[in-house]
Design a protein around this motif. Structure first.
Motif, PDB file in Angstrom:
ATOM      1  N   LEU A 145      21.175 -27.524  37.929  1.00  0.00           N
ATOM      2  CA  LEU A 145      19.698 -27.000  38.102  1.00  0.00           C
ATOM      3  C   LEU A 145      18.795 -28.224  38.021  1.00  0.00           C
ATOM      4  O   LEU A 145      18.862 -28.940  37.038  1.00  0.00           O
ATOM      5  CB  LEU A 145      19.434 -25.941  37.471  1.00  0.00           C
ATOM      6  CG  LEU A 145      18.002 -25.463  37.523  1.00  0.00           C
ATOM      7  CD1 LEU A 145      17.799 -24.649  38.834  1.00  0.00           C
ATOM      8  CD2 LEU A 145      17.408 -24.754  36.369  1.00  0.00           C
ATOM      9  N   PRO A 146      18.227 -28.503  39.055  1.00  0.00           N
ATOM     10  CA  PRO A 146      17.242 -29.691  39.001  1.00  0.00           C
ATOM     11  C   PRO A 146      16.071 -29.696  38.059  1.00  0.00           C
ATOM     12  O   PRO A 146      15.406 -28.264  38.222  1.00  0.00           O
ATOM     13  CB  PRO A 146      16.845 -29.958  40.479  1.00  0.00           C
ATOM     14  CG  PRO A 146      16.908 -28.650  41.066  1.00  0.00           C
ATOM     15  CD  PRO A 146      17.939 -27.923  40.544  1.00  0.00           C
ATOM     16  N   PRO A 147      15.630 -30.272  37.339  1.00  0.00           N
ATOM     17  CA  PRO A 147      14.182 -30.177  36.394  1.00  0.00           C
ATOM     18  C   PRO A 147      13.149 -30.056  37.413  1.00  0.00           C
ATOM     19  O   PRO A 147      13.154 -30.500  38.532  1.00  0.00           O
ATOM     20  CB  PRO A 147      14.435 -31.540  35.769  1.00  0.00           C
ATOM     21  CG  PRO A 147      14.740 -32.456  36.443  1.00  0.00           C
ATOM     22  CD  PRO A 147      15.946 -31.882  37.257  1.00  0.00           C
ATOM     23  N   ALA A 148      12.074 -29.525  36.756  1.00  0.00           N
ATOM     24  CA  ALA A 148      10.765 -29.195  37.784  1.00  0.00           C
ATOM     25  C   ALA A 148      10.096 -30.425  38.032  1.00  0.00           C
ATOM     26  O   ALA A 148       9.709 -30.405  39.224  1.00  0.00           O
ATOM     27  CB  ALA A 148       9.863 -28.303  36.687  1.00  0.00           C
ATOM     28  N   ASP A 149      10.181 -31.518  37.235  1.00  0.00           N
ATOM     29  CA  ASP A 149       9.713 -32.817  37.776  1.00  0.00           C
ATOM     30  C   ASP A 149      10.240 -33.194  39.065  1.00  0.00           C
ATOM     31  O   ASP A 149       9.818 -33.765  40.058  1.00  0.00           O
ATOM     32  CB  ASP A 149       9.927 -33.984  36.665  1.00  0.00           C
ATOM     33  CG  ASP A 149       8.878 -33.668  35.516  1.00  0.00           C
ATOM     34  OD1 ASP A 149       7.994 -33.132  35.750  1.00  0.00           O
ATOM     35  OD2 ASP A 149       9.036 -34.321  34.577  1.00  0.00           O
ATOM     36  N   ALA A 150      11.758 -33.304  38.938  1.00  0.00           N
ATOM     37  CA  ALA A 150      12.435 -33.654  40.328  1.00  0.00           C
ATOM     38  C   ALA A 150      12.071 -32.714  41.563  1.00  0.00           C
ATOM     39  O   ALA A 150      11.852 -33.366  42.525  1.00  0.00           O
ATOM     40  CB  ALA A 150      14.196 -33.493  40.140  1.00  0.00           C
ATOM     41  N   VAL A 151      11.849 -31.493  41.027  1.00  0.00           N
ATOM     42  CA  VAL A 151      11.537 -30.670  42.497  1.00  0.00           C
ATOM     43  C   VAL A 151      10.121 -31.026  42.889  1.00  0.00           C
ATOM     44  O   VAL A 151       9.528 -31.106  44.207  1.00  0.00           O
ATOM     45  CB  VAL A 151      11.382 -29.043  42.048  1.00  0.00           C
ATOM     46  CG1 VAL A 151      10.678 -28.387  42.958  1.00  0.00           C
ATOM     47  CG2 VAL A 151      12.819 -28.605  41.688  1.00  0.00           C
ATOM     48  N   THR A 152       9.154 -31.425  41.769  1.00  0.00           N
ATOM     49  CA  THR A 152       7.778 -31.760  42.355  1.00  0.00           C
ATOM     50  C   THR A 152       7.774 -32.938  43.165  1.00  0.00           C
ATOM     51  O   THR A 152       7.061 -32.962  44.164  1.00  0.00           O
ATOM     52  CB  THR A 152       6.958 -31.750  40.759  1.00  0.00           C
ATOM     53  OG1 THR A 152       6.932 -30.561  40.370  1.00  0.00           O
ATOM     54  CG2 THR A 152       5.457 -32.229  41.525  1.00  0.00           C
ATOM     55  N   GLU A 153       8.580 -34.012  42.647  1.00  0.00           N
ATOM     56  CA  GLU A 153       8.566 -35.542  43.283  1.00  0.00           C
ATOM     57  C   GLU A 153       8.950 -35.279  44.449  1.00  0.00           C
ATOM     58  O   GLU A 153       8.480 -35.772  45.624  1.00  0.00           O
ATOM     59  CB  GLU A 153       9.569 -36.221  42.281  1.00  0.00           C
ATOM     60  CG  GLU A 153       8.719 -36.670  41.090  1.00  0.00           C
ATOM     61  CD  GLU A 153       9.868 -37.447  40.202  1.00  0.00           C
ATOM     62  OE1 GLU A 153       9.304 -37.923  39.079  1.00  0.00           O
ATOM     63  OE2 GLU A 153      10.934 -37.282  40.444  1.00  0.00           O
ATOM     64  N   LEU A 154      10.214 -34.370  44.820  1.00  0.00           N
ATOM     65  CA  LEU A 154      10.714 -34.488  46.140  1.00  0.00           C
ATOM     66  C   LEU A 154       9.793 -33.735  47.218  1.00  0.00           C
ATOM     67  O   LEU A 154       9.559 -33.989  48.338  1.00  0.00           O
ATOM     68  CB  LEU A 154      11.847 -33.606  46.184  1.00  0.00           C
ATOM     69  CG  LEU A 154      12.787 -33.602  47.315  1.00  0.00           C
ATOM     70  CD1 LEU A 154      13.081 -34.910  48.187  1.00  0.00           C
ATOM     71  CD2 LEU A 154      14.046 -32.747  47.298  1.00  0.00           C
ATOM     72  N   ALA A 155       9.212 -32.579  46.616  1.00  0.00           N
ATOM     73  CA  ALA A 155       8.032 -31.848  47.419  1.00  0.00           C
ATOM     74  C   ALA A 155       6.916 -32.995  47.829  1.00  0.00           C
ATOM     75  O   ALA A 155       6.625 -32.899  49.054  1.00  0.00           O
ATOM     76  CB  ALA A 155       7.611 -30.662  46.857  1.00  0.00           C
ATOM     77  N   VAL A 156       6.446 -33.670  47.133  1.00  0.00           N
ATOM     78  CA  VAL A 156       5.371 -34.592  47.151  1.00  0.00           C
ATOM     79  C   VAL A 156       6.078 -35.626  48.419  1.00  0.00           C
ATOM     80  O   VAL A 156       5.079 -35.950  49.443  1.00  0.00           O
ATOM     81  CB  VAL A 156       4.943 -35.356  46.058  1.00  0.00           C
ATOM     82  CG1 VAL A 156       3.961 -36.171  46.386  1.00  0.00           C
ATOM     83  CG2 VAL A 156       3.963 -34.187  45.266  1.00  0.00           C
TER      84      VAL A 156
END
Length: 298
Positions: A56-67
């Protein structure tokens, strides 16, 4: 771009939806795993595990990829929250084996200590926080521990990334406007090729009291007035067409006065054409043809 591998069968629909959406975002960025690692806080091997459904990716990784992909980070974080609540499954044998993802152990990314919990007894709720362990210890695939420290780290990083993304969008918009206005061949109105091609499409109908506006601009080294792209239409007295309107606009623009731009090839238009032909060393016959059009559009 190589097709993605099938997701592990143990992933539930919520987890599968998150990983599938993250894969789509990566494809949208056009970045390789190596390039993605240089643009985010996660390593190449971590991204491979996240996007292959092994961790499971961390929330930070999800946010960075979305941006990076121009997606809505809040929506992606909502998917991450749902996936974290149900992320369970057996630990793959090669999850921490060096070489399976093209990278060795990651000292900068400690992973949670394994927990001896049978698969059937795994609760759907997120697991409590556990002490960090070296990256070489295989982790059990459970949701990232929820706690006050993660939101505290995620919020400033997300705000900074969103601010940077917003600034890039503004800069891109300003550059687009500047390029449109100043590039040669776009005319005073900044018309591009698509705008230039919007010539009159309705059938011409001559009305004595009607005159037309001229949108004189230069496109690919030639002058146009927005009514016709012709290079060789034959025009003479009694002609009433959009080509006449085009010729009248360009004649007026070059200083050969004909009066109103009405689309009728009358005596005033013929005299203006003769003056142009005389100046350009052409046959002075008052008839618009390919050579006169060439001189008029220069």
């Amino acid at each position: 771009m190589a097709p993605w591998k099938a997701l592990p069968e143990h992933l539930d629909p919520q987890a599968g939806r998150l990983v599938d959406r993250l894969r789509r975002l990566k494809d949208a960025t056009g970045l390789s795993f190596t390039a993605l690692a240089t643009r985010t806080s996660c390593s190449r091997s971590s991204w491979e595990r996240y996007l292959n459904g092994r961790k499971l990716p961390p929330a930070d990784a999800v946010t960075e990829l979305a941006v990076l992909a121009g997606a809505d980070p809040d929506r992606m974080l909502a998917l991450h929250t749902l996936a974290a609540q149900t992320w369970t499954g057996p630990q793959p044998k090669d999850a921490a084996t060096p070489g399976t993802s093209g990278a060795g152990p990651e000292p900068t990314e400690p992973e949670p200590e394994p927990e001896a919990v049978p698969e059937a007894a795994a609760a759907p709720a997120p697991a409590p926080a556990e002490p960090d362990a070296p990256a070489a210890v295989p982790p059990v695939l459970r949701g990232e521990p929820d706690g006050p420290a993660e939101p505290a780290r995620a919020r400033p990083a997300r705000r900074a990334l969103l601010a940077a993304g917003g600034a890039l969008v503004v800069v891109a918009a300003v550059l687009a406007v500047v390029v449109t206005l100043v590039l040669p061949g776009r005319g005073a109105t900044g018309a591009g090729e698509e705008e230039h091609r919007r010539t009159a499409t309705e059938e011409f109908a001559f009305k004595p009291d009607r005159t037309y506006d001229c949108d004189v601009h230069r496109f690919e080294g030639r002058l146009y007035a927005g009514h016709s792209d012709t290079q060789d239409a034959l025009l003479q007295q009694i002609s009433t067409t959009w080509e006449v309107v085009e010729a009248q606009c360009l004649l007026e623009h070059r200083g050969y006065r004909i009066g109103g731009i009405d689309g009728a090839y009358g005596p005033a238009t013929e005299r203006a054409v003769k003056r142009l032909q005389d100046k350009e060393g052409l046959v002075v016959d008052g008839i618009m043809g390919p050579h006169t059009w060439e001189a008029l559009r220069r």
